[in-house]
Design a protein around this motif. Structure first.
Motif, short mmCIF file in Angstrom:
data_model
loop_
_atom_site.label_atom_id
_atom_site.label_comp_id
_atom_site.label_asym_id
_atom_site.label_seq_id
_atom_site.Cartn_x
_atom_site.Cartn_y
_atom_site.Cartn_z
N GLY A 141 0.39 -1.37 -0.54
CA GLY A 141 0.05 -0.22 -0.25
C GLY A 141 0.41 0.86 -0.61
O GLY A 141 0.32 1.98 -0.83
N LEU A 142 1.88 1.13 0.69
CA LEU A 142 3.04 2.70 0.99
C LEU A 142 3.22 2.82 -0.32
O LEU A 142 3.97 3.90 -1.52
CB LEU A 142 3.65 2.40 1.95
N GLY A 143 4.19 1.06 -1.57
CA GLY A 143 4.46 1.69 -2.82
C GLY A 143 3.03 2.49 -3.53
O GLY A 143 3.66 2.70 -4.81
N ALA A 144 2.52 1.78 -3.38
CA ALA A 144 0.80 2.05 -4.57
C ALA A 144 0.69 3.62 -4.28
O ALA A 144 -0.01 4.65 -4.82
CB ALA A 144 -0.49 1.60 -4.57
N THR A 145 0.67 4.39 -2.73
CA THR A 145 -0.57 5.21 -2.08
C THR A 145 1.62 6.46 -3.34
O THR A 145 1.07 7.20 -3.81
CB THR A 145 -0.05 5.14 -1.41
N ALA A 146 2.32 5.91 -3.09
CA ALA A 146 3.36 6.85 -3.59
C ALA A 146 3.40 7.31 -5.27
O ALA A 146 2.95 8.18 -5.49
CB ALA A 146 4.96 6.17 -3.55
N TYR A 147 3.09 6.46 -5.83
CA TYR A 147 2.28 6.42 -7.05
C TYR A 147 1.56 7.37 -7.71
O TYR A 147 1.13 7.71 -8.09
CB TYR A 147 2.79 5.23 -7.94
N GLY A 148 0.68 6.92 -6.63
CA GLY A 148 -0.78 7.07 -6.81
C GLY A 148 -0.94 8.79 -6.77
O GLY A 148 -1.20 9.85 -7.37
N THR A 149 0.46 9.38 -6.02
CA THR A 149 0.28 10.94 -5.07
C THR A 149 0.26 11.27 -6.51
O THR A 149 0.78 12.73 -6.94
CB THR A 149 0.74 10.92 -3.52
N GLY A 150 1.68 10.76 -7.20
CA GLY A 150 1.90 11.25 -8.74
C GLY A 150 1.41 11.29 -9.56
O GLY A 150 0.66 12.65 -10.07
#
Length: 293
Positions: A141-150
């Protein structure tokens, strides 16, 4: 300023850069790129504050484990008081939400998700770091949210390439990074009461799990890219090569029963280098204007 420097050092600068790379890849992969720099800059600053919050909080809650593992980060070595760092996490969370709000409602939602997952990783009641299964889910989830924020900061939408890269690289974090990290920290994790696979079932089982994860992601990434979004091969190929490297380091460590911590962390270094190369390669392809799948 010295306190700020120690907080940033505690939050692992190499990991901070890795998360900012994920943000940049997410933004560049979006169907629409921003016409102005204000929103992306605010979004990136928001995520950076959230990442420093995450790892500073982790340092505050990991003092016993870090000292048992011989960590030389500021809290473990006594240069940064845990109370000061804890106060810093409050300021960083507020700054992340404020900057995210200025960047737009979608950005602040992704940032809030990242902060919530960060709390779940280190703190009660979830304390995902204490269980390999919970840890893998939260790390994904931490990885996915970082991409999602971008993606959100770009003002655009997800593309097939963006979804595939975010999924593959988040799986790389969850199934490989989260496992090989524990191989060098067994003694400290046991002292801190963690129930990771390496602690409960032993390093041999953890190594087998790491190899399985590396093979799964390393083989699956290029196959999915060929089937779904060929531009994502820019990230998938380095992941496949990195998987071979991780497996080699894990097997090498298995033959060195009394290896020191630095050598036991060889597989983790291979994991880290691989994710840097994969994200940088993907960012380069996107920056050159390759068509998005």
């Amino acid at each position: 300023m010295e306190t700020l420097r120690l907080c940033v050092q505690e939050a692992r600068p190499t990991v901070q850069v890795a998360f900012l790379l994920r943000f940049a890849v997410g933004m560049a992969s979006a169907a629409q790129l921003p016409h102005a720099l204000a929103r992306p800059a605010l979004g990136m600053a928001s995520l950076w504050c959230a990442v420093v919050y995450a790892y500073l909080l982790n340092g505050v809650t990991d003092v016993r484990e870090d000292r048992a593992n011989g960590s030389r980060r500021p809290i473990a070595r006594g240069d940064l008081p845990a109370r000061t760092a804890a106060n810093g996490t409050v300021l960083l969370a507020c700054a992340a939400l404020l900057l995210g709000g200025l960047a737009g409602p979608r950005v602040v939602l992704w940032t809030a998700g990242f902060l919530a997952l960060s709390w779940a990783y280190s703190a009660e009641p979830v304390k995902a770091k204490c269980s390999s299964g919970r840890c893998a889910m939260v790390v994904f989830g931490l990885g996915a949210t970082a991409y999602g924020t971008g993606v959100a900061a770009s003002g655009g939408e997800w593309t097939a390439t963006g979804v595939l890269v975010a999924g593959v690289m988040s799986a790389w974090m969850a199934l490989v990074g989260a496992v090989v990290k524990d191989l060098g920290d067994v003694r400290g994790d046991a002292a801190g009461g963690r129930r990771t696979v390496a602690v409960v079932r032993g390093p041999a089982v953890a190594r087998a799990l790491a190899v399985a994860g590396a093979v799964t992601v390393g083989a699956g990434a290029p196959a999915l890219a060929l089937l779904w979004a060929t531009p994502a091969l820019a990230a998938a190929v380095p992941v496949a090569l990195g998987a071979v490297w991780v497996v080699a380091r894990v097997l090498h460590g298995a033959r060195r029963e009394h290896a020191d911590r630095a050598e036991r962390r060889g597989a983790y270094r291979a994991f880290m280098v691989t994710q840097y190369v994969a994200n940088l390669a993907m960012l380069a392809v996107l920056a050159l204007g390759q068509p998005l799948g």
